[in-house]
Enzyme design. Sequence first.
Site, PDB file in Angstrom:
ATOM      1  N   PRO A  84       3.258   5.907  -2.581  1.00  0.00           N
ATOM      2  CA  PRO A  84       1.938   5.432  -3.314  1.00  0.00           C
ATOM      3  C   PRO A  84       1.548   4.026  -3.259  1.00  0.00           C
ATOM      4  O   PRO A  84       0.420   3.655  -3.333  1.00  0.00           O
ATOM      5  CB  PRO A  84       2.276   5.912  -5.090  1.00  0.00           C
ATOM      6  CG  PRO A  84       3.491   6.543  -4.641  1.00  0.00           C
ATOM      7  CD  PRO A  84       4.305   6.227  -3.541  1.00  0.00           C
ATOM      8  N   GLY A  88      -2.285   6.499  -7.496  1.00  0.00           N
ATOM      9  CA  GLY A  88      -0.857   6.976  -7.201  1.00  0.00           C
ATOM     10  C   GLY A  88       0.276   5.818  -7.812  1.00  0.00           C
ATOM     11  O   GLY A  88       1.306   6.578  -8.314  1.00  0.00           O
ATOM     12  N   PHE A 109       2.530   0.194  -0.733  1.00  0.00           N
ATOM     13  CA  PHE A 109       3.350  -0.146   0.164  1.00  0.00           C
ATOM     14  C   PHE A 109       3.572  -1.624   0.034  1.00  0.00           C
ATOM     15  O   PHE A 109       4.412  -2.589   0.629  1.00  0.00           O
ATOM     16  CB  PHE A 109       2.895  -0.118   1.602  1.00  0.00           C
ATOM     17  CG  PHE A 109       2.900   1.171   2.409  1.00  0.00           C
ATOM     18  CD1 PHE A 109       4.070   1.831   2.790  1.00  0.00           C
ATOM     19  CD2 PHE A 109       1.744   1.914   2.569  1.00  0.00           C
ATOM     20  CE1 PHE A 109       4.222   2.966   3.521  1.00  0.00           C
ATOM     21  CE2 PHE A 109       1.733   3.127   3.196  1.00  0.00           C
ATOM     22  CZ  PHE A 109       3.106   3.705   3.379  1.00  0.00           C
ATOM     23  N   LYS A 169     -12.883   4.332  -4.690  1.00  0.00           N
ATOM     24  CA  LYS A 169     -11.368   4.913  -4.628  1.00  0.00           C
ATOM     25  C   LYS A 169     -11.603   6.214  -5.261  1.00  0.00           C
ATOM     26  O   LYS A 169     -12.550   6.434  -6.275  1.00  0.00           O
ATOM     27  CB  LYS A 169     -10.325   4.179  -5.654  1.00  0.00           C
ATOM     28  CG  LYS A 169      -9.232   4.726  -5.706  1.00  0.00           C
ATOM     29  CD  LYS A 169      -8.148   4.060  -6.246  1.00  0.00           C
ATOM     30  CE  LYS A 169      -6.566   4.659  -6.341  1.00  0.00           C
ATOM     31  NZ  LYS A 169      -6.167   5.331  -5.163  1.00  0.00           N
ATOM     32  N   ASN A 226     -10.266   1.378   5.295  1.00  0.00           N
ATOM     33  CA  ASN A 226      -9.895   0.192   4.840  1.00  0.00           C
ATOM     34  C   ASN A 226      -8.328  -0.307   5.319  1.00  0.00           C
ATOM     35  O   ASN A 226      -8.215  -1.062   5.913  1.00  0.00           O
ATOM     36  CB  ASN A 226      -9.757  -0.027   3.354  1.00  0.00           C
ATOM     37  CG  ASN A 226     -11.243   0.125   2.659  1.00  0.00           C
ATOM     38  OD1 ASN A 226     -12.155  -0.664   3.421  1.00  0.00           O
ATOM     39  ND2 ASN A 226     -11.382   0.688   1.651  1.00  0.00           N
ATOM     40  N   ASP A 277      -9.283  10.540  14.230  1.00  0.00           N
ATOM     41  CA  ASP A 277     -10.427  10.298  13.445  1.00  0.00           C
ATOM     42  C   ASP A 277     -11.257  11.432  13.348  1.00  0.00           C
ATOM     43  O   ASP A 277     -10.960  12.455  14.079  1.00  0.00           O
ATOM     44  CB  ASP A 277     -11.252   9.321  14.351  1.00  0.00           C
ATOM     45  CG  ASP A 277     -12.360   8.645  13.730  1.00  0.00           C
ATOM     46  OD1 ASP A 277     -12.176   8.561  12.563  1.00  0.00           O
ATOM     47  OD2 ASP A 277     -13.136   8.130  14.563  1.00  0.00           O
ATOM     48  N   HIS A 334      -9.168  -0.701  -9.704  1.00  0.00           N
ATOM     49  CA  HIS A 334      -9.475  -0.618  -8.160  1.00  0.00           C
ATOM     50  C   HIS A 334     -10.728  -0.735  -7.738  1.00  0.00           C
ATOM     51  O   HIS A 334     -11.657  -0.615  -8.719  1.00  0.00           O
ATOM     52  CB  HIS A 334      -9.058   0.810  -7.767  1.00  0.00           C
ATOM     53  CG  HIS A 334      -7.580   0.771  -7.628  1.00  0.00           C
ATOM     54  ND1 HIS A 334      -6.514   0.949  -8.589  1.00  0.00           N
ATOM     55  CD2 HIS A 334      -6.648   0.663  -6.466  1.00  0.00           C
ATOM     56  CE1 HIS A 334      -5.298   1.143  -8.290  1.00  0.00           C
ATOM     57  NE2 HIS A 334      -5.424   0.766  -6.661  1.00  0.00           N
ATOM     58  N   PRO A 336      -7.945   5.753  11.092  1.00  0.00           N
ATOM     59  CA  PRO A 336      -8.382   4.501  11.933  1.00  0.00           C
ATOM     60  C   PRO A 336      -9.352   3.592  11.343  1.00  0.00           C
ATOM     61  O   PRO A 336      -9.553   2.311  11.596  1.00  0.00           O
ATOM     62  CB  PRO A 336      -8.154   4.824  13.277  1.00  0.00           C
ATOM     63  CG  PRO A 336      -8.643   5.894  13.605  1.00  0.00           C
ATOM     64  CD  PRO A 336      -8.383   6.902  12.184  1.00  0.00           C
TER      65      PRO A 336
HETATM   66  N1  LIG Z   1       0.135   3.288  -0.276  1.00  0.00           N
HETATM   67  C1  LIG Z   1      -0.623   2.148  -0.187  1.00  0.00           C
HETATM   68  O1  LIG Z   1       0.082   1.199  -0.286  1.00  0.00           O
HETATM   69  C2  LIG Z   1      -2.032   2.350  -0.306  1.00  0.00           C
HETATM   70  C3  LIG Z   1      -2.809   3.736  -0.338  1.00  0.00           C
HETATM   71  N2  LIG Z   1      -4.085   3.813  -0.274  1.00  0.00           N
HETATM   72  C4  LIG Z   1      -4.391   5.274  -0.060  1.00  0.00           C
HETATM   73  O2  LIG Z   1      -4.746   5.450   1.342  1.00  0.00           O
HETATM   74  C5  LIG Z   1      -5.917   6.080   1.389  1.00  0.00           C
HETATM   75  C6  LIG Z   1      -6.936   5.709   2.218  1.00  0.00           C
HETATM   76  O3  LIG Z   1      -7.582   4.643   1.424  1.00  0.00           O
HETATM   77  P1  LIG Z   1      -8.764   3.618   2.385  1.00  0.00           P
HETATM   78  O4  LIG Z   1      -8.127   3.100   3.436  1.00  0.00           O
HETATM   79  O5  LIG Z   1      -9.157   2.840   1.097  1.00  0.00           O
HETATM   80  O6  LIG Z   1      -9.851   4.708   2.123  1.00  0.00           O
HETATM   81  P2  LIG Z   1     -11.126   4.630   3.212  1.00  0.00           P
HETATM   82  O7  LIG Z   1     -11.922   5.843   2.614  1.00  0.00           O
HETATM   83  O8  LIG Z   1     -11.467   3.478   3.335  1.00  0.00           O
HETATM   84  O9  LIG Z   1     -10.513   5.456   4.543  1.00  0.00           O
HETATM   85  C7  LIG Z   1     -10.154   6.837   4.685  1.00  0.00           C
HETATM   86  C8  LIG Z   1     -10.373   7.140   6.059  1.00  0.00           C
HETATM   87  O10 LIG Z   1      -9.784   8.448   6.477  1.00  0.00           O
HETATM   88  C9  LIG Z   1     -10.848   9.079   7.321  1.00  0.00           C
HETATM   89  N3  LIG Z   1     -10.573  10.628   7.306  1.00  0.00           N
HETATM   90  C10 LIG Z   1     -10.932  11.475   6.503  1.00  0.00           C
HETATM   91  N4  LIG Z   1     -10.625  12.750   6.942  1.00  0.00           N
HETATM   92  C11 LIG Z   1     -10.147  12.435   8.209  1.00  0.00           C
HETATM   93  C12 LIG Z   1      -9.536  13.423   9.028  1.00  0.00           C
HETATM   94  N5  LIG Z   1      -9.397  14.910   8.879  1.00  0.00           N
HETATM   95  N6  LIG Z   1      -9.092  12.908  10.090  1.00  0.00           N
HETATM   96  C13 LIG Z   1      -9.022  11.611  10.360  1.00  0.00           C
HETATM   97  N7  LIG Z   1      -9.464  10.673   9.551  1.00  0.00           N
HETATM   98  C14 LIG Z   1      -9.788  11.059   8.465  1.00  0.00           C
HETATM   99  C15 LIG Z   1     -12.128   8.650   6.660  1.00  0.00           C
HETATM  100  O11 LIG Z   1     -12.976   8.759   7.968  1.00  0.00           O
HETATM  101  C16 LIG Z   1     -11.797   7.297   6.465  1.00  0.00           C
HETATM  102  O12 LIG Z   1     -12.168   6.397   7.618  1.00  0.00           O
HETATM  103  C17 LIG Z   1      -6.256   6.571  -0.062  1.00  0.00           C
HETATM  104  O13 LIG Z   1      -5.582   7.839  -0.456  1.00  0.00           O
HETATM  105  C18 LIG Z   1      -5.701   5.687  -0.868  1.00  0.00           C
HETATM  106  O14 LIG Z   1      -5.406   5.754  -2.129  1.00  0.00           O
HETATM  107  C19 LIG Z   1      -4.715   2.821  -0.112  1.00  0.00           C
HETATM  108  C20 LIG Z   1      -4.397   1.405  -0.079  1.00  0.00           C
HETATM  109  C21 LIG Z   1      -2.809   1.225  -0.387  1.00  0.00           C
HETATM  110  O1  LIG Z   2      -6.988   3.192  -3.034  1.00  0.00           O
HETATM  111  C1  LIG Z   2      -6.482   2.195  -3.105  1.00  0.00           C
HETATM  112  O2  LIG Z   2      -7.080   0.942  -2.632  1.00  0.00           O
HETATM  113  C2  LIG Z   2      -5.126   2.024  -3.318  1.00  0.00           C
HETATM  114  N1  LIG Z   2      -4.430   3.167  -3.488  1.00  0.00           N
HETATM  115  C3  LIG Z   2      -2.853   3.099  -3.956  1.00  0.00           C
HETATM  116  C4  LIG Z   2      -2.796   3.909  -5.212  1.00  0.00           C
HETATM  117  O3  LIG Z   2      -3.707   4.916  -5.393  1.00  0.00           O
HETATM  118  O4  LIG Z   2      -1.789   3.345  -5.871  1.00  0.00           O
HETATM  119  C5  LIG Z   2      -2.251   1.852  -3.573  1.00  0.00           C
HETATM  120  C6  LIG Z   2      -2.962   0.659  -4.101  1.00  0.00           C
HETATM  121  O5  LIG Z   2      -3.333   0.849  -5.478  1.00  0.00           O
HETATM  122  C7  LIG Z   2      -4.396   0.735  -3.279  1.00  0.00           C
END
Ligand SMILES: NC(=O)C1=CN([C@@H]2O[C@H](COP(=O)(O)OP(=O)(O)OC[C@H]3O[C@@H](n4cnc5c(N)ncnc54)[C@H](O)[C@@H]3O)[C@@H](O)[C@H]2O)C=CC1
Ligand SMILES: O=C(O)C1=N[C@H](C(=O)O)C[C@H](O)C1
Length: 266
Positions: free
Chosen positions: A126, A165, A128, A159, A14, A36, A155, A11
Site C-alpha cells: 500500500p 491503503g 512504497f 485520489k 502519476n 496502457d 492526499h 505507464p
Molecule cells: N503503493 C504506493 O506507494 C502508492 C500507490 N499508489 C496507488 O497507485 C494507484 C495509481 O495511482 P496514480 O498513479 O496516482 O493514479 P493515476 O490515475 O495517475 O494513474 C493510474 C493509471 O492507470 C491507468 N489504467 C487504468 N486502467 C488501466 C488498464 N486497464 N490498463 C492499463 N492502464 C490502466 C490509467 O490510464 C492511469 O494512467 C492508485 O491505486 C494509488 O492509490 C499511488 C502512490 C503510491
Molecule cells: O493515491 C496516492 O497518491 C497514494 N496512495 C497510496 C495509499 O492509498 O496509501 C500510497 C500513498 O499514500 C499515495
Amino acid sequence: MDMIHIVIAGPRGNMGKEAVKMVSAEESFQLTAVVDRHHDGFQMKDVEGMEPLDVPIFEDMEQCFQQVTCDVLIDLTSPEVGKKHMLTAFDYGVRPVVGTTGFSDEDISQLSQIAEEKKIGAIIAPNFAIGAILLMKFSKMAAKYLPDVEIIEQHHDRKLDAPSGTAVKTAQMISEVREPKKQGHPDEKEQLKGARGAEYDGMRIHSVRLPGLVAHQEVIFGGEGQSLKLRHDSFNRTSFMPGVKLACETVMGLTVLIYGLDQIVE
Ligand SMILES: NC(=O)C1=CN([C@@H]2O[C@H](COP(=O)(O)OP(=O)(O)OC[C@H]3O[C@@H](n4cnc5c(N)ncnc54)[C@H](O)[C@@H]3O)[C@@H](O)[C@H]2O)C=CC1
Ligand SMILES: O=C(O)C1=N[C@H](C(=O)O)C[C@H](O)C1
C-alpha cells in the site's frame, strides 16, 4: 544479479511515469513492455507524453505476456484492473508487484491463496516509501503503550479510494497489538454524519482530499496528560521508487504473496 524483465501497467499515471523512469534507468532491470488503456501496437517513443523508449505498448495483458519476456509485473492502476492483472500474471507465471490500493481483505486473501498454490511470489504494497513504512512500524510500537489513536491521511484530490491503503494498513498493524477498544465517549453522537471519520476496529480514520497535496499521514496517540504525533510526508512520487525497486528484487526470491513492505524492511 540476473537481468529482471519488467512490464509496467498504468505507464501514463502519476506513479506509472516515475516507475518507467526508474526501471529504464536501472542496469539490472529491463522494461520489456507497458500495458496502457490506449496505443496498442505503438512503441512508447511514438506516443506524446511517454518516455522516448523502444518499448512496445499493449492494451491486453495476455497478449503482452504471450509476446514479451516478463519476470515481474508492476501494477499502478486501479483496484478492479489491478486484481485482473494479478490473476493474469499468476496464469503466466509472472510475479506481480502491486502498488495499487483499494483491495478488499477478501481480494488479498484470495490472491494470497492463488500465489501459495502456484508458488509464485507477489507483493502488494500500500505504500512504497520507506518513511511511510517506518511510520506504520512506529505506530504499531506506540499503540502497545498508547492505545487511543486516530489516523489522519491527506492526499491530492485525484485520489479514487478513501481511506488510503496506507491508513488501512496502519490501522490493521495497530489492531495486531492493541486490545479491541471503542474510542471516544460511549454516548457520543454525530450531529453531522461522518464527523468522527471512518471506523476500523474502534479507531477513527479521517481522509482529507485537497489539490496541492501528494501523500501525507499523521497518527495521533493520546494518553492522560500527553499526546504523541507521528507524521510522514511524500512530497513527490520519486519518494516511492526505492521501495518499488526493492520489491522487484525481493519478489524474485518469493513463493508466496507479501502484503506490505513492512514484512521486508526489518
Ligand atoms: N503503493 C504506493 O506507494 C502508492 C500507490 N499508489 C496507488 O497507485 C494507484 C495509481 O495511482 P496514480 O498513479 O496516482 O493514479 P493515476 O490515475 O495517475 O494513474 C493510474 C493509471 O492507470 C491507468 N489504467 C487504468 N486502467 C488501466 C488498464 N486497464 N490498463 C492499463 N492502464 C490502466 C490509467 O490510464 C492511469 O494512467 C492508485 O491505486 C494509488 O492509490 C499511488 C502512490 C503510491
Ligand atoms: O493515491 C496516492 O497518491 C497514494 N496512495 C497510496 C495509499 O492509498 O496509501 C500510497 C500513498 O499514500 C499515495
